[in-house]
Enzyme design. Sequence first.
Site, short mmCIF file in Angstrom:
data_model
loop_
_atom_site.label_atom_id
_atom_site.label_comp_id
_atom_site.label_asym_id
_atom_site.label_seq_id
_atom_site.Cartn_x
_atom_site.Cartn_y
_atom_site.Cartn_z
N ASP A 181 -3.64 -7.62 3.11
CA ASP A 181 -2.32 -7.01 2.96
C ASP A 181 -2.05 -6.16 4.20
OD1 ASP A 181 -0.30 -6.00 0.45
OD2 ASP A 181 -0.56 -4.60 2.13
N GLU B 192 3.89 -8.93 1.96
CA GLU B 192 3.02 -8.95 3.15
C GLU B 192 1.57 -9.14 2.73
OE1 GLU B 192 3.00 -6.35 1.11
OE2 GLU B 192 2.32 -4.85 2.57
P1 GH3 Z 1 0.28 -0.43 2.32
O1 GH3 Z 1 -0.34 -0.12 3.62
O2 GH3 Z 1 -0.21 0.43 1.23
O3 GH3 Z 1 0.15 -1.86 1.99
O4 GH3 Z 1 1.82 -0.07 2.45
P2 GH3 Z 1 2.98 -1.08 2.73
O5 GH3 Z 1 4.14 -0.34 3.29
O6 GH3 Z 1 2.51 -2.22 3.54
O7 GH3 Z 1 3.29 -1.64 1.27
P3 GH3 Z 1 4.55 -1.54 0.35
O8 GH3 Z 1 4.23 -2.36 -0.84
O9 GH3 Z 1 4.96 -0.11 0.15
O10 GH3 Z 1 5.72 -2.26 1.17
C1 GH3 Z 1 5.80 -3.62 1.36
C2 GH3 Z 1 7.13 -3.91 2.01
O11 GH3 Z 1 7.21 -5.28 2.38
C3 GH3 Z 1 8.29 -3.64 1.11
C4 GH3 Z 1 9.18 -4.85 1.27
O12 GH3 Z 1 10.50 -4.50 1.56
C5 GH3 Z 1 8.57 -5.60 2.43
N1 GH3 Z 1 8.76 -7.03 2.35
C6 GH3 Z 1 8.46 -7.85 1.33
N2 GH3 Z 1 8.76 -9.13 1.63
C7 GH3 Z 1 9.28 -9.12 2.89
C8 GH3 Z 1 9.78 -10.15 3.77
O13 GH3 Z 1 9.82 -11.34 3.44
N3 GH3 Z 1 10.22 -9.77 4.99
C9 GH3 Z 1 10.19 -8.45 5.38
N4 GH3 Z 1 10.62 -8.15 6.59
N5 GH3 Z 1 9.74 -7.48 4.56
C10 GH3 Z 1 9.28 -7.80 3.34
MG MG Z 2 1.07 -3.53 2.68
MG MG Z 3 1.59 -5.39 -0.46
#
Ligand code: GH3
Ligand code: MG
Ligand code: MG
Length: 385
Positions: free
Chosen positions: A259, A302
């Site tokens: 992740d 991610e």
């Molecule tokens: P951590 O280090 O704890 O994993 O924190 P993080 O910020 O990576 O994790 P968090 O779950 O808070 O955020 C994940 C983000 O990924 C939130 C969401 O908007 C973004 N995201 C999810 N799918 C996509 C995508 O397809 N494209 C983009 N650009 N962002 C995405």
């Molecule tokens: Mg993350």
């Molecule tokens: Mg995640």
Amino acid sequence: MTIRDIYELMGAILACLALYVFLIQLSMPNIRGTRWVSLSFLAGSASVWLIVLRGSAPLFLTEVLSGLFAMLVNVFVYWGFNDLLVIGRRSSWILWLTVPAPIAIVAWFTYAHDNNAARVLTYSLFTSIQYLLLAVLLLRNGTLQTRLPRNILAVIYLFWTAYRIAGIFNLGSHPMAIYQSLSTPITSILPVAHVFTALLTGNGFVWLAMTYLHGDLERQSNTDALTGLLNRRALETVANHEMMLARRKQLPLALVLLDLDHFKSINDDFGHEVGDSVLSLTAWCLRENLRNVDFIARLGGEEFVALLPDTSEEIACEVAERLRTHIADLRVPNLHLQLSFSASFGVTTFTSLDPTWEEMLRRGDRALYRAKHNGRNCVQLETVG
Ligand code: GH3
Ligand code: MG
Ligand code: MG
């Protein structure tokens, strides 16, 4: 029923087929090659209608022009199948190889020496070449999934190749000799066989195209659109299969879950598009650094998974560590500032006690959670028990 009746019927059927394939093209423009197949039927229909005019129209129309249209039929069919089977390559050599020469020879045997047998022989020779080229095209190109329709069509075209060659050596009783007199009662199945071949070509083309579309749909439903990796659904299918194999063959199976760290802030600071680039870059890095036999998936957001068949715990940890450093070294291209990022990894291996794939995934998740908890950008292993 006379030969003329049959020819009129044949012209009408070919015109209907041209319209049928044309309408398919209108409703499904993404099927490559359809317009050529439609044009081929149109050329066939035109050729037949000109033959029907024999006796009442100039020789140029009934012999030369009708021959030109007849010779274009298979050229267009060839281009149609070529566009469907061979992406981004259509050459015109079949046109130059098999059309001008017979037309010139036929013109000679129409105006200089009126000789119907020589005309028939010329067309037979060049048409047999075209049928052979069509069969080779179908046999040598295309995916495994499309093999059945390709093979069936190739057999039909090879039959015609043989039939035309046989006709060359046995011209006296060649069924095409009946072309001379349109009022003769039918003594040959040749015109009917022509219609049959046209129907099989049209339907065979549609069958082939459907097989392709079906394959595309299947691929789309199994892949993640952004990265091209497997999606969660496809991974589940693959994982269940690999777990069964590992159980049966007593082989290790490893799971690496990763992740991206603080990905939300990448999105927030640089925008969603840069976030998407980071995801694509990560997918590329995973592909580059894993084996062909490994399965790589994007679980969503991610979070990525690599399923490594025949891989022990120790090796899986080494692989994860290698991936971790590679990801930390990545830089988003076309970005003025040097944006770097990292990922946290959870590793676990399959045990025969794992009742389901979800159980194994949960264990990987726990390892990943520990990696996040331990400060991110690191690898954690979760063993069973
Ligand atoms: P951590 O280090 O704890 O994993 O924190 P993080 O910020 O990576 O994790 P968090 O779950 O808070 O955020 C994940 C983000 O990924 C939130 C969401 O908007 C973004 N995201 C999810 N799918 C996509 C995508 O397809 N494209 C983009 N650009 N962002 C995405
Ligand atoms: Mg993350
Ligand atoms: Mg995640």
